[in-house]
Design an enzyme around this catalytic site. Structure first.
Site, PDB file in Angstrom:
ATOM      1  N   LYS A 230       0.925  -1.257   0.048  1.00  0.00           N
ATOM      2  CA  LYS A 230       0.029  -0.058  -0.014  1.00  0.00           C
ATOM      3  C   LYS A 230       0.973   1.007   0.052  1.00  0.00           C
ATOM      4  O   LYS A 230       1.929   1.147   0.406  1.00  0.00           O
ATOM      5  CB  LYS A 230      -1.020  -0.014   1.205  1.00  0.00           C
TER       6      LYS A 230
ATOM      7  N   TYR B  31      -4.250   3.822   6.197  1.00  0.00           N
ATOM      8  CA  TYR B  31      -4.376   2.923   7.168  1.00  0.00           C
ATOM      9  C   TYR B  31      -5.698   3.117   7.805  1.00  0.00           C
ATOM     10  O   TYR B  31      -6.749   2.302   8.276  1.00  0.00           O
ATOM     11  CB  TYR B  31      -3.532   2.615   8.412  1.00  0.00           C
TER      12      TYR B  31
HETATM   13  P1  NDP Z   1      12.702   1.595   2.248  1.00  0.00           P
HETATM   14  O1  NDP Z   1      13.231   2.919   1.582  1.00  0.00           O
HETATM   15  O2  NDP Z   1      13.151   0.994   3.486  1.00  0.00           O
HETATM   16  O3  NDP Z   1      12.796   0.608   1.112  1.00  0.00           O
HETATM   17  C1  NDP Z   1      12.557   0.562  -0.263  1.00  0.00           C
HETATM   18  C2  NDP Z   1      13.382  -0.333  -1.039  1.00  0.00           C
HETATM   19  O4  NDP Z   1      12.957   0.010  -2.548  1.00  0.00           O
HETATM   20  C3  NDP Z   1      14.992   0.004  -0.988  1.00  0.00           C
HETATM   21  O5  NDP Z   1      15.487  -0.440   0.011  1.00  0.00           O
HETATM   22  C4  NDP Z   1      15.606  -0.348  -2.150  1.00  0.00           C
HETATM   23  O6  NDP Z   1      15.799  -1.877  -2.234  1.00  0.00           O
HETATM   24  C5  NDP Z   1      14.173  -0.304  -3.242  1.00  0.00           C
HETATM   25  N1  NDP Z   1      14.231   0.747  -4.094  1.00  0.00           N
HETATM   26  C6  NDP Z   1      14.395   0.662  -5.360  1.00  0.00           C
HETATM   27  N2  NDP Z   1      14.336   2.002  -6.043  1.00  0.00           N
HETATM   28  C7  NDP Z   1      14.509   2.951  -4.901  1.00  0.00           C
HETATM   29  C8  NDP Z   1      14.800   4.387  -5.099  1.00  0.00           C
HETATM   30  N3  NDP Z   1      14.483   5.148  -6.035  1.00  0.00           N
HETATM   31  N4  NDP Z   1      14.519   5.026  -3.769  1.00  0.00           N
HETATM   32  C9  NDP Z   1      14.521   4.409  -2.680  1.00  0.00           C
HETATM   33  N5  NDP Z   1      14.316   2.936  -2.628  1.00  0.00           N
HETATM   34  C10 NDP Z   1      14.264   2.187  -3.804  1.00  0.00           C
HETATM   35  O7  NDP Z   1      11.075   1.830   2.059  1.00  0.00           O
HETATM   36  P2  NDP Z   1      10.008   0.858   3.027  1.00  0.00           P
HETATM   37  O8  NDP Z   1      10.509  -0.472   3.218  1.00  0.00           O
HETATM   38  O9  NDP Z   1       9.701   1.625   4.340  1.00  0.00           O
HETATM   39  O10 NDP Z   1       8.575   0.774   2.154  1.00  0.00           O
HETATM   40  C11 NDP Z   1       8.543   0.062   0.976  1.00  0.00           C
HETATM   41  C12 NDP Z   1       6.984  -0.080   0.683  1.00  0.00           C
HETATM   42  O11 NDP Z   1       6.530  -0.849   1.783  1.00  0.00           O
HETATM   43  C13 NDP Z   1       6.334   1.202   0.486  1.00  0.00           C
HETATM   44  O12 NDP Z   1       5.289   0.875  -0.604  1.00  0.00           O
HETATM   45  C14 NDP Z   1       5.856   1.512   1.847  1.00  0.00           C
HETATM   46  O13 NDP Z   1       4.548   2.233   1.625  1.00  0.00           O
HETATM   47  C15 NDP Z   1       5.201   0.153   2.339  1.00  0.00           C
HETATM   48  N6  NDP Z   1       5.304  -0.212   3.586  1.00  0.00           N
HETATM   49  C16 NDP Z   1       4.130  -0.619   4.322  1.00  0.00           C
HETATM   50  C17 NDP Z   1       4.126  -0.958   5.285  1.00  0.00           C
HETATM   51  C18 NDP Z   1       2.928  -1.609   5.905  1.00  0.00           C
HETATM   52  O14 NDP Z   1       2.744  -1.782   7.233  1.00  0.00           O
HETATM   53  N7  NDP Z   1       2.160  -2.357   5.251  1.00  0.00           N
HETATM   54  C19 NDP Z   1       4.975  -0.232   6.475  1.00  0.00           C
HETATM   55  C20 NDP Z   1       6.225  -0.093   5.724  1.00  0.00           C
HETATM   56  C21 NDP Z   1       6.149   0.449   4.413  1.00  0.00           C
HETATM   57  P3  NDP Z   1      17.085  -2.319  -2.867  1.00  0.00           P
HETATM   58  O15 NDP Z   1      17.938  -1.616  -2.276  1.00  0.00           O
HETATM   59  O16 NDP Z   1      17.017  -3.750  -2.479  1.00  0.00           O
HETATM   60  O17 NDP Z   1      17.035  -2.080  -4.495  1.00  0.00           O
END
Ligand code: NDP
Length: 392
Positions: A152, A240
């Site tokens: 989401k 949420y």
């Molecule tokens: P993070 O920034 O921690 O992780 C995002 C990951 O996406 C990065 O580590 C990277 O992985 C990849 N990525 C690819 N391109 C980009 C870019 N241009 N900039 C940044 N990251 C990029 O975010 P979150 O883990 O907090 O969030 C990820 C998703 O999860 C979102 O959609 C968020 O809304 C959702 N979320 C949902 C939650 C819930 O409770 N359902 C809670 C928290 C987040 P890599 O290095 O492996 O390429």
């Protein structure tokens, strides 16, 4: 079951049945009732997904960030029906290190991602990327023939969400949006109680969801950029509370209104909004209201008021510990507790695995994600117009 699977059993049975089958084959017409004949049928279900109960649905995780590491991967490892076979990452060394840690041996990056189409050890793809990348990678995964669970909020725009739903239909694959709360036992229980009339007629609901965004923490940095975040607080966290409220109603809103609520001179909010106070009205006359914020601490609660009682969820949708109190006239206060911390994450992927295996809609399908982006966009239109009511 060492070395025994359904195929082995068929082969063993085939050996002992060979003689009588050969005899019967001499008189084929005598085997069938009049008008009955053998004929080919279309494929029913997805042949790539293991049908045997003991086999696990195999996932590729796209984006190895904080939520993937903290909740998604542990949730899959704690699930009954799922396993992880591949990591998709833009950081190959991180992917390999994590692969060694979790026993994952297949790796893809964002450029060669489409080649998952040829990988028969991937059934489902879990998109855990920043919001601005959800549509692209969801559609690529669907085109590769995989079922997709997307985090989401579903995507940046209504048009993107519509394209994702259309891509799932075209590919005949399931698309789910990861609204984990629909698998969180206390939230599920509270919604069931409301719908069963346990607090009488539903009258009014509220939901607040927020946190204080940190401009120096990478996972918050992209959330503050329109291109990657899609929208602001309402997209990331307000969704949420809004979705949680809608989980308890048997009807959809007919109008929304909203105002922006955040300090306009705050440097964090140059591209996206820092807070929205919103309201939804429903055909029956009930209403819901709430807030989303990137500037307050500790917003995570929902209240549901009925004619005979109320349900307070505080916190309502944290990762590991909800507290739900139910108050009814004369019967005192009852408290529910969350139980196993990974329940909602494991339940969500097991639920999606079943949807994929049977090719039937997930509990929180793409259409629900689309609805929510439509509603939030309408709230933005209202807030842009100073809080005017917007029909939806
Ligand atoms: P993070 O920034 O921690 O992780 C995002 C990951 O996406 C990065 O580590 C990277 O992985 C990849 N990525 C690819 N391109 C980009 C870019 N241009 N900039 C940044 N990251 C990029 O975010 P979150 O883990 O907090 O969030 C990820 C998703 O999860 C979102 O959609 C968020 O809304 C959702 N979320 C949902 C939650 C819930 O409770 N359902 C809670 C928290 C987040 P890599 O290095 O492996 O390429």
């Amino acid at each position: 079951m060492t070395g025994i699977n359904r195929r082995n059993l068929f082969m063993a049975a085939g050996a002992t049945m060979a003689a009588p089958m050969a005899a019967a084959a001499a008189t084929p017409a005598a085997m069938s009732a009049p008008g009955v004949k053998a004929e080919g049928q279309p494929v029913i279900g997805n042949p790539d997904i293991p049908q045997e109960p003991g086999k696990r649905t195999r996932w590729a995780i796209v984006g190895l960030g904080t939520f993937a590491l903290g909740q998604v991967i542990p949730g899959i490892l704690a699930s009954d029906k799922c396993t992880i076979t591949a990591f998709v990452s833009g950081n190959p060394q991180k992917a390999k290190d994590l692969g060694a840690h979790y026993g994952v041996t297949k790796f893809y990056d964002y450029n060669n991602f489409d080649s998952i189409a040829a990988d028969r050890e991937i059934d489902c793809v879990y998109i855990v990327l920043p919001v601005g990348l959800h549509a692209e990678f969801t559609i690529r995964a669907l085109k590769a023939g995989k079922h997709v669970l997307c985090e989401k909020p579903m995507a940046s725009t209504v048009a993107e969400c519509e394209a994702m739903v259309a891509a799932a239909k075209a590919a005949n694959r399931q698309l789910g949006v990861a609204y984990r709360v629909h698998f969180e036992p206390n939230n599920v229980d509270a919604a069931k109680r409301v719908k069963a009339g346990e607090i009488g007629k539903l009258r009014y609901l509220t939901g607040d969801a927020g946190f204080n965004a940190n401009l120096n923490w990478p996972p918050h940095v992209w959330r503050l950029q329109k291109g990657l975040g899609g929208g602001g607080s309402m997209y990331d966290i307000g969704i949420y509370a809004m979705n949680g409220v809608l989980m308890c109603t048997d009807e959809e809103p007919v109008s929304v209104s909203a105002v922006y609520s955040y300090p306009r001179d705050d440097v964090r909010f140059k591209e996206v909004e820092g807070g929205v106070d919103w309201r939804m009205t429903f055909p029956s006359g009930i209403s819901a209201q709430g807030s989303s914020s990137y500037c307050y601490f500790g917003g995570n609660r929902q209240k549901i008021f009925g004619s005979e009682g109320s349900i307070i969820m505080d916190p309502a949708n944290t990762y590991y510990e909800q507290r739900v109190t139910i108050q009814k006239g004369g019967s005192g206060i009852m408290e529910l507790h969350a139980g196993n911390p990974y329940t909602q994450f494991a339940g969500q992927v097991d639920g999606f695995a079943e949807a994929a295996r049977t090719n039937t809609p997930h509990r929180t399908p793409g259409e629900m994600g689309l609805r929510d982006i439509r509603l939030i966009q309408a709230m933005y239109r209202s807030a842009d117009a100073g809080g005017a009511s917007v029909k939806v």
